[in-house]
Design an enzyme around this catalytic site. Sequence first.
Site, PDB file in Angstrom:
ATOM      1  N   ASP A 193      30.206  74.460  86.352  1.00 34.33           N
ATOM      2  CA  ASP A 193      30.717  74.568  84.981  1.00 34.33           C
ATOM      3  C   ASP A 193      30.920  76.045  84.720  1.00 34.33           C
ATOM      4  OD1 ASP A 193      31.162  74.159  82.083  1.00 34.33           O
ATOM      5  OD2 ASP A 193      30.284  72.189  82.456  1.00 34.33           O
ATOM      6  N   HIS A 230      36.263  72.971  82.088  1.00 43.35           N
ATOM      7  CA  HIS A 230      34.917  73.499  82.365  1.00 43.35           C
ATOM      8  C   HIS A 230      34.887  74.253  83.694  1.00 43.35           C
ATOM      9  CE1 HIS A 230      32.570  71.586  79.119  1.00 43.35           C
ATOM     10  NE2 HIS A 230      33.440  70.602  79.197  1.00 43.35           N
ATOM     11  N   GLU A 263      37.175  67.271  78.511  1.00 43.10           N
ATOM     12  CA  GLU A 263      37.392  68.427  77.637  1.00 43.10           C
ATOM     13  C   GLU A 263      38.252  69.533  78.231  1.00 43.10           C
ATOM     14  OE1 GLU A 263      33.537  68.392  74.797  1.00 43.10           O
ATOM     15  OE2 GLU A 263      33.107  69.140  76.804  1.00 43.10           O
TER      16      GLU A 263
HETATM   17  C1  ACM Z   1      30.600  65.608  78.093  1.00 44.37           C
HETATM   18  O1  ACM Z   1      29.573  65.426  77.402  1.00 44.37           O
HETATM   19  N1  ACM Z   1      31.434  66.588  77.790  1.00 44.37           N
HETATM   20  C2  ACM Z   1      30.899  64.761  79.240  1.00 44.37           C
END
Ligand code: ACM
Length: 521
Positions: A164, A241, A301
């Site tokens: 991440d 991410h 995201e």
């Molecule tokens: C997440 O909680 N963004 C998978």
Amino acid sequence: MRRIFVIAISLFVSISSVSAYSTPDKLIPEPVEFSTGEGVYTLKPDGSDVKVYMNAAAFAAKVEALPEFAKQEAYELVIGKKGVKIYALTEEGAFRGRQTLEMLRLLDPAATVQHCTIFDYPRFQHRGIMLDESRSFKGKEFVKKQIDALALLKMNVMHLHLTDAAGWRLQIDAYPNLTDHVAWRVGETYHEWEGLGYPFTNAQDPKAYGGFYTKDDIREIVAYAAERYIDIIPEIEMPGHSMEVNRAYPEIACVGEDGKPRPFSWDLCVGNEGTFKFLETVLEEVIELFPYKYIHIGGDEAVKKDWEVCVNCQKRMKEEGMIHKNELQGYMVRRIEAFLRERGKTVIGWDEIVETGLPAQAVVMSWRGTPGGIKASAEGHDVIMSPNSYVYLDYYQDLIRKEPKAVGHMQSLRHVYKYDPLEGIAPEFHHHILGLQGNLWCELIPYAAHAEYMLYPRAFAIAEIGWTPQEKREFFHFRERCLTLITIFRAMGYNTFDLFNESLRAQTGRLRFDDPTFKLL
Ligand code: ACM
Ligand code: ZN
């Protein structure tokens, strides 16, 4: 008077001695079926009184009608005056039986257990916990300790979020910058690092915070987990991410209007062929390390902002006849899914991946509540439910003013326990629900002791939801068993939440004016 006193004393002695034995009604998860006898048996410390019977005809007949996954894990445990017998079809089933025996042993300091027969198997095949090793790196001893806890709870999956923006946590020989550079940040906590403008450094810097798993560490974790019949799911995030990858290798990042790479871009560049070379090389090394069916490729995201201006992303869109930038994510997911499928692996992704055309084999992990999982199962995908509305373990577990800073609203033990993974799923799609998972994101959880505090006892609830038949589950009985198991976990060195002092509001879901923790704000 004297007689009454004697009766009262003997009643007290017999009640207190009965309650001191270990009994199957104290187990978590609660078994499918059990019966108890009159006597008690004290387990031998060396286990020499345990006999395992594989494939016995009567047991095989008893599990005949169960789904395949349940048959694999089913066991019967018989404790009588001559010792302990475990029946199973597989080593895995025998192991689950041994874990039940281990919990019975722990439930009484003298290891004395009431005579009983337990017949048991899981409701769901996936019963997991996710640890976020990127935002706070806790290391292999912590992971092994949690594997021990999961095994005792008869859980079978640990998902490791290894990459991440806040740090890459896995040795990749072909890309050394990932561990020489972006595994080390300045800023012990995630928010400190964010406030400083996301600085990375190297391991020699006295201000360095972080670390990574070497390949030997992973081999050790995988072997340790295998002995406990727990699978590890590695997650390599894409396309969102992923700022740390762009920082380590800016040459594959999206290009800005000025023609220069954007190393602070949140997402991977889908237009650059170098990105796919990177991902495929990384995944080849991941496949070598993790001998399992599933690889998690993230998918949540993505911001997609830089894709709007990047010449490479725009070129890809034109070549592929894409109208909307979201299609770039679908392109990446389909290409990587095909790459992994050719190598015998099944992709798991967060529920965003259903939005842009997903191959039928891909498994969806529903996190934005339950709708993603409901939709994906109706479209024919297998699904793992991990809705943030029930099983996000970084959320508060008690009144906000009592607790260390956490996320969102209160998800108390009671709230987590209420969850049924089949909630909202049409009966004809129930077979697509593989199970459930609790996720422990660590932006606000920098230390190992804090992570355990957020995990236990809510992981007990996830274990029971995943194992015990829905119709047998009852919260107040479960909570009583949690109080006992919490004491045992604390004695074993886990830093659990203090369930003994949980507010009444968290226990009952109602605001009570007689709650000593209640005060008008
Ligand atoms: C997440 O909680 N963004 C998978
Ligand atoms: Zn790009």
